[in-house]
Design an enzyme around this catalytic site. Structure first.
Site, mmCIF file in Angstrom:
data_model
loop_
_atom_site.group_PDB
_atom_site.id
_atom_site.type_symbol
_atom_site.label_atom_id
_atom_site.label_comp_id
_atom_site.label_asym_id
_atom_site.label_seq_id
_atom_site.Cartn_x
_atom_site.Cartn_y
_atom_site.Cartn_z
ATOM 1 N N ASN A 206 0.834 -1.204 0.000
ATOM 2 C CA ASN A 206 0.000 0.000 0.000
ATOM 3 C C ASN A 206 0.874 1.261 0.000
ATOM 4 O OD1 ASN A 206 0.828 0.417 2.699
ATOM 5 N ND2 ASN A 206 -1.004 -0.578 3.527
ATOM 6 N N MET A 207 0.248 2.395 -0.109
ATOM 7 C CA MET A 207 0.980 3.663 -0.200
ATOM 8 C C MET A 207 1.830 3.910 1.052
ATOM 9 S SD MET A 207 0.767 5.309 -3.050
ATOM 10 C CE MET A 207 1.505 6.821 -2.431
ATOM 11 N N ASP A 276 -5.082 -8.569 0.955
ATOM 12 C CA ASP A 276 -5.189 -10.029 0.897
ATOM 13 C C ASP A 276 -5.984 -10.448 -0.337
ATOM 14 O OD1 ASP A 276 -3.924 -10.042 3.348
ATOM 15 O OD2 ASP A 276 -5.730 -10.488 4.499
#
Length: 327
Positions: A206-207, A276
């Site tokens: 993620n970021m 996920d």
């Protein structure tokens, strides 16, 4: 995108695909209730519990996502000989997940307990030991993965939550074994050890994880994310990066491919389990022979459905097909 082709892929391919999920696995427990008052013993809210549930988390949730999609799924990771493990194993049986790769240790089964009031998480309790797993246990882990590769796999997913399974040595060996067998590796990264994934085919991050690896954080904009991803590819010798970008969708960046895939406008409800789902659906796409752009598009659709649910959630084939057919 050819949505009709992707619908047919979901109908025909999953049952022919074999994917092994390895690394950090856990059990998620939820207690739901309502806050009635502040405690007189300490300035904390009192939550009157009215229901509870248990779900698979971490790599176990990736395996659950794959199994729900119809993929022949196996799992390997470290657990304790305890009640939480028994609950996890029962769920693996229910979903038809091959749990012969579980390695029993003297560590507790990683378990995260959340107390939720309304749609708000009040607090979380973590039962875990996060030290690196090495020695005989790590050797058993690597040997099992090698054995399953000899029996043929279509994809391996490494789930790293900083709970000790995914050391640099272990990840390097897994990636080497997979490439020796011509099997792609997808890493679902929830830790910070980018150096562990050298030569991995795809790293999902993620970021927040991306920015932690940069000298200066970047804004969540296509060109800046793309430039940051290329930096990570060079620095950590990765083949491709999939950056999950919350409301902005996701970006797939590699030497030969760049794709920025927006998500449909919607209110985020709970991002837990979104990566996920992305890792699972993308692994299915690779295992079934889809090109990476189509895989990223499909994974982004799945994540859009997951974030609308509270807690982890496994998207079904039928849900994905409905999303593909929607105008």
């Amino acid at each position: 995108m050819d949505n009709q082709m992707l619908c047919q892929f979901l109908e025909d391919k999953p049952a022919a695909c074999k994917v092994l999920v390895v690394g950090d696995i856990m059990l998620d427990k939820y207690y739901y209730g309502e806050v009635t008052r502040i405690s007189g013993e300490a300035p904390v809210p009192i939550t009157r519990v009215h229901s509870s549930t248990e779900k698979l988390g971490g790599g176990a949730n990736i395996a659950c996502n794959l199994a729900v999609l119809g993929v022949r799924t196996g799992i390997s990771g470290f657990v304790g000989d305890d009640q939480h493990c028994e609950s996890m194993v029962e769920k693996f049986r229910r979903y038809g997940i091959d749990a012969s790769g579980l390695i029993y240790t003297d560590r507790p089964t990683t378990t995260k307990v959340r107390v939720v009031s309304g749609n708000q998480q009040m607090f979380r309790l973590d039962f875990e030991e996060s030290g690196a797993v090495d020695g005989e246990d790590a050797q058993k882990f690597r040997q099992y993965i090698g054995q399953k590769l000899n029996e043929s796999l279509d994809c391996v997913v490494i789930s790293d939550h900083d709970n000790g399974a995914c050391t640099e040595k272990t990840c390097a060996k897994i990636i080497e074994l997979c490439h020796n067998h011509g099997v792609p590796v997808v890493v679902d990264m929830s830790g910070h050890n980018w150096v562990n994934y050298a030569h991995a085919d795809y790293v999902v991050a993620n970021m927040k994880r991306v920015n932690q690896a940069l000298l200066q954080p970047v804004e969540n904009e296509d060109d800046r994310v793309e430039k940051a991803a290329h930096y990570l590819l060079r620095k950590y010798r990765l083949r491709n990066v999939i950056v999950t970008r919350s409301q902005q969708g996701l970006s797939l960046v590699g030497k030969d491919v760049v794709a920025h895939i927006p998500t449909k406008a919607q209110e985020l409800f709970d991002v837990l389990g979104a990566t996920d789902s992305i890792a699972a659906v993308f692994a299915l796409a690779l295992a079934g022979g889809l090109n990476p752009r189509h895989g990223a598009y499909l994974a982004n659709l799945a994540a859009g459905r997951v974030v609308m649910r509270l807690g982890t959630y496994a998207v079904t084939r039928e849900e994905l097909q409905d999303l593909l057919r929607a105008p």
